[in-house]
Design an enzyme around this catalytic site. Structure first.
Site, mmCIF file in Angstrom:
data_model
loop_
_atom_site.group_PDB
_atom_site.id
_atom_site.type_symbol
_atom_site.label_atom_id
_atom_site.label_comp_id
_atom_site.label_asym_id
_atom_site.label_seq_id
_atom_site.Cartn_x
_atom_site.Cartn_y
_atom_site.Cartn_z
ATOM 1 N N ARG A 22 6.026 -13.124 0.800
ATOM 2 C CA ARG A 22 5.654 -13.383 2.185
ATOM 3 C C ARG A 22 4.752 -14.606 2.266
ATOM 4 O O ARG A 22 4.203 -15.036 1.245
ATOM 5 C CB ARG A 22 4.852 -12.170 2.712
ATOM 6 C CG ARG A 22 5.573 -10.856 2.530
ATOM 7 C CD ARG A 22 4.624 -9.741 2.100
ATOM 8 N NE ARG A 22 5.375 -8.554 1.678
ATOM 9 C CZ ARG A 22 5.746 -7.572 2.481
ATOM 10 N NH1 ARG A 22 5.389 -7.608 3.733
ATOM 11 N NH2 ARG A 22 6.461 -6.574 2.033
ATOM 12 N N LYS B 252 9.925 2.474 -0.108
ATOM 13 C CA LYS B 252 8.851 2.381 0.891
ATOM 14 C C LYS B 252 8.468 3.799 1.299
ATOM 15 O O LYS B 252 9.322 4.560 1.759
ATOM 16 C CB LYS B 252 9.365 1.577 2.098
ATOM 17 C CG LYS B 252 8.309 1.194 3.106
ATOM 18 C CD LYS B 252 8.892 0.207 4.118
ATOM 19 C CE LYS B 252 7.929 -0.061 5.251
ATOM 20 N NZ LYS B 252 8.523 -0.925 6.277
ATOM 21 N N ASP C 287 -2.249 6.787 2.858
ATOM 22 C CA ASP C 287 -1.744 7.817 1.941
ATOM 23 C C ASP C 287 -0.543 7.341 1.125
ATOM 24 O O ASP C 287 -0.014 8.085 0.306
ATOM 25 C CB ASP C 287 -1.388 9.088 2.716
ATOM 26 C CG ASP C 287 -0.313 8.838 3.776
ATOM 27 O OD1 ASP C 287 0.177 7.679 3.891
ATOM 28 O OD2 ASP C 287 0.040 9.784 4.496
ATOM 29 N N GLY C 288 -0.079 6.118 1.396
ATOM 30 C CA GLY C 288 1.058 5.602 0.629
ATOM 31 C C GLY C 288 2.385 6.196 1.049
ATOM 32 O O GLY C 288 3.416 5.967 0.411
ATOM 33 N N GLY D 104 0.811 -1.212 0.000
ATOM 34 C CA GLY D 104 0.000 0.000 0.000
ATOM 35 C C GLY D 104 0.843 1.259 0.000
ATOM 36 O O GLY D 104 0.348 2.355 -0.252
ATOM 37 N N ASP E 295 1.676 -11.508 6.776
ATOM 38 C CA ASP E 295 2.158 -10.635 5.691
ATOM 39 C C ASP E 295 3.515 -10.034 6.026
ATOM 40 O O ASP E 295 4.143 -9.416 5.165
ATOM 41 C CB ASP E 295 1.136 -9.530 5.383
ATOM 42 C CG ASP E 295 0.734 -8.752 6.625
ATOM 43 O OD1 ASP E 295 0.237 -9.384 7.576
ATOM 44 O OD2 ASP E 295 0.929 -7.530 6.649
#
Ligand code: AMP
Ligand code: MG
Length: 490
Positions: free
Chosen positions: A181, A111, A123-124, A90, A250
Site C-alpha cells: 500500500r 482476513k 481481536d484480529g 492487525g 493504508d
C-alpha cells in the site's frame, strides 16, 4: 489427497522489518460457506480438495498448508488525514504467494484469522457480515472489469466475535496481486529508513511494473506508474457509481487494485456528494471527492520517494510535483472517455463534454438512478426513451436533453443496434445495490441461510447481461428499503 498450494513466496524474503512472522490462530469449528471455484482454478488450486474439511481448515487458519510462510505485513497510514506511524495487518495474515495460470504473482491472505503484533486493541477477527460484504462487492467489481482484490473463500469459524453484540465469526481468503500500500512506503519513510524504501520500491518495480526495470530513472517512473494506475482506477469507480468509503493511504494499493472493502457502496440515485460510511462525517471520501483524495494519497507516496529521487531536496520536490501534475489530465481523459462510451458516442466532438455534464446535472436534480439511467439510455438508442425518462422525477428534463443527444448521435455512422450493444457492454444492468447486500447478509447471519447470498453473487457475476429472470435485482430500493449508512464492522 492433501491440498497443495504451489507457494513461491517473495515478500517474506525481504528484511525482517517488513513484517512479523505469525501463524493464524486456530478456530473451533470451521465450515466453508463459499468457495470461488473459477478463481481457485486460476490460482492452480484444486477446488474439490478445498471443499473438503481439510480445505476448510486451511481457509479458516486452523491448519497452515505446506510451503506457507505466514506473516503480518507492516504498514503505516494517513487515516482521515491523520498520520498513524504504525498500523499493519492487525487481523490479516499473508499465507504466501502463488503464480497464477497467467503467470501473475498473487498473494493469498486470510482476513480475520486472529491477532498479530499489529492488532493494537483489536481481536484480529472478522464478523460474518463484513466478510460476505467484501466477497460480494469485490467479486462484483471484478465482473465489472475494475481492478480489484478478489475473494477466494469465506468460512465461518464456529466462534463468536464481540462487536456491539456477539456476531458469528468468519474468515475471508483474499487474493491480491500484492497487499503493498501507499502506507507500506510511509512505514519506512516515517522511520527515515531510506534503504528500506529503496528495497520496497525495487520489489514493487519487479513485481508490478517490470517494464520500468530498465528505465533511466526507475523510481520516478514508478511514481508515474502508480499515478497512472490510480487515475485510471478512480475514473472507473466513478463510471459505475462506486464509493470506496475509506480511502486512507493504508487502503490505497500500489498495484492499482481496489482494496479494503469496508463501508463501500454503490450509489442508487446520482448524487455527487453522496457518502454512505458512518465514520466519514466530513464527507472526505464522498463520491466526487475520490479523484482529489487519490491525488492526495499519491502525494504522500511521492513524499516517501523523494530521497530516492535526488539528494537535493528542492530538485526532488520539483520532480515529484511534475509527475503528480499528470494525474489530473490522466483522470479526466479516462473519465471523459468512459462517459462518452456510456452515452454511446463513438467519436469526439466539441460540445460533447458539456452535453454529458448536462445529463449528469439533470440526473442529480431529478434523483435519477445512476445505473438504470445509462442502461436504459442504451435501449433508447434503438427504441423510444420511455424507460430512461422514467428515471427522472421530471421526465421533461430528460426529454429536453434526449433531443440534443439524438441530434448528436445522428452525426455518427454507427447504427442503432451497434450503439446499443456498445452501451450495454459498459453500462451494467446489475450492481451490488446496498439494500440487496444488506438483505442477503441479514439472512445469512440471522438464519444461517446462504441461498440469497449465492443468488446475488451469481447475478452480479454477469452484470452486463439482461438476465430477465433476475430483473428485480436491477431495481433501485423502494423508499423504505433505502440504506442510508454503511459500517466498517471491524
Ligand atoms: P481498516 O479500517 O480495515 O482498513 O483497518 C485499519 C487498521 O485497523 C489496520 O491496521 C487493521 O489491521 C486494523 N484492524 C481492523 N480491524 C481489526 C481487528 N478486528 N483486530 C485487529 N486489528 C484490526
Ligand atoms: Mg485497511
Amino acid at each position: 489427497m492433501t491440498v497443495h498450494f504451489p507457494f513461491q513466496n517473495s515478500y517474506s524474503a525481504l528484511p525482517d522489518s517488513f513484517f512479523a512472522r505469525v501463524a493464524p490462530t486456530p478456530v473451533a469449528a470451521p465450515r466453508l460457506i463459499k468457495l470461488n471455484r473459477p478463481l481457485a482454478l486460476q490460482l492452480g488450486l484444486d477446488p474439490d480438495l478445498l471443499e473438503t474439511p481439510e480445505g476448510a481448515a486451511i481457509l479458516a487458519g486452523k491448519t497452515v498448508p505446506d510451503g506457507a510462510d505466514p506473516i503480518a505485513m507492516a504498514y503505516a497510514g494517513h487515516q482521515f488525514g491523520h498520520f498513524v506511524p504504525q498500523l499493519g495487518d492487525g487481523r490479516a495474515i499473508l499465507l504466501g504467494e502463488v503464480i497464477d495460470k497467467d503467470g501473475v504473482r498473487r498473494d493469498i491472505q486470510l482476513k480475520g484469522s486472529g491477532p498479530t503484533p499489529f492488532s493494537r486493541r483489536g481481536d484480529g477477527r472478522a464478523a460474518l457480515g463484513p466478510v460476505l460484504r467484501e466477497y460480494i462487492v469485490s467479486e462484483a467489481m471484478f465482473a465489472l472489469g475494475i481492478p480489484t482484490t478478489r475473494s477466494l473463500a469465506a468460512v465461518v469459524t464456529g466462534e463468536h466475535v464481540m462487536r456491539e453484540t456477539a456476531l458469528p465469526g468468519a474468515v475471508l481468503t483474499r487474493v491480491a496481486s500484492s497487499h503493498i500500500r501507499v502506507g507500506t512506503f510511509q512505514f519506512f519513510a516515517a522511520r527515515r529508513d531510506t534503504e528500506a524504501v529503496r528495497r520496497l520500491a525495487d520489489h514493487v518495480i519487479v513485481r508490478h511494473y517490470p517494464e520500468l526495470r530498465n528505465a533511466e530513472r526507475p523510481y520516478h517512473a514508478l511514481l508515474a506508474g502508480v499515478v497512472a494506475r490510480q487515475a485510471d482506477l478512480v475514473a472507473r469507480w466513478l463510471l459505475v457509481g462506486f464509493i470506496h468509503g475509506v480511502m486512507n493511504t493504508d487502503n490505497s494499493s500500489i498495484s492499482g487494485e481496489t482494496i479494503d472493502y469496508g463501508p463501500c457502496a454503490f450509489m442508487d440515485a446520482y448524487n455527487p456528494s453522496q457518502v454512505f460510511s458512518s465514520i466519514d462525517e466530513m464527507g472526505r471520501y464522498a463520491y466526487a471527492n475520490q479523484p482529489r483524495i487519490a491525488l492526495w494519497n499519491l502525494t504522500r507516496l511521492a513524499e516517501c520517494l523523494l530521497p530516492l529521487f535526488s539528494d537535493e531536496q528542492e530538485k526532488a520536490v520539483a520532480e515529484a510535483q511534475d509527475i503528480l501534475g499528470a494525474f489530473s489530465d490522466q483522470f479526466s481523459a479516462a473519465y471523459q472517455a468512459g462517459l462518452r462510451r456510456k452515452v454511446g458516442l463513438f467519436t469526439e466532438r466539441d460540445g460533447d463534454e458539456a452535453l454529458i455534464q448536462d445529463l449528469l446535472d439533470a440526473m442529480a436534480k431529478n434523483q435519477a438512478d445512476f445505473t438504470l439511467t445509462f442502461r436504459k439510455l442504451g435501449d433508447a438508442a434503438v427504441d423510444d426513451s420511455a424507460d430512461a425518462r422514467a428515471q427522472f422525477m421530471e421526465p421533461a428534463a430528460f426529454d429536453e436533453w434526449a433531443g440534443r443527444w439524438r441530434a448528436r448521435i445522428a452525426l455518427e455512422p454507427q447504427g442503432a443496434s451497434e450503439r446499443q450493444a456498445a452501451m450495454h457492454a459498459v453500462n451494467p444492468m446489475f450492481i451490488p445495490r446496498n439494500h440487496r447486500v444488506e438483505a442477503v447478509i441479514q439472512t445469512a447471519v440471522d438464519d444461517d441461510n446462504y441461498a440469497p447470498f449465492e443468488e446475488l453473487v451469481k447475478v452480479l457475476a454477469k452484470p452486463f447481461d439482461d438476465q430477465p429472470e433476475y430483473a428485480a435485482y436491477a431495481d433501485p430500493p423502494l423508499p423504505d428499503q433505502r440504506v442510508l449508512q454503511t459500517f466498517c464492522g471491524t
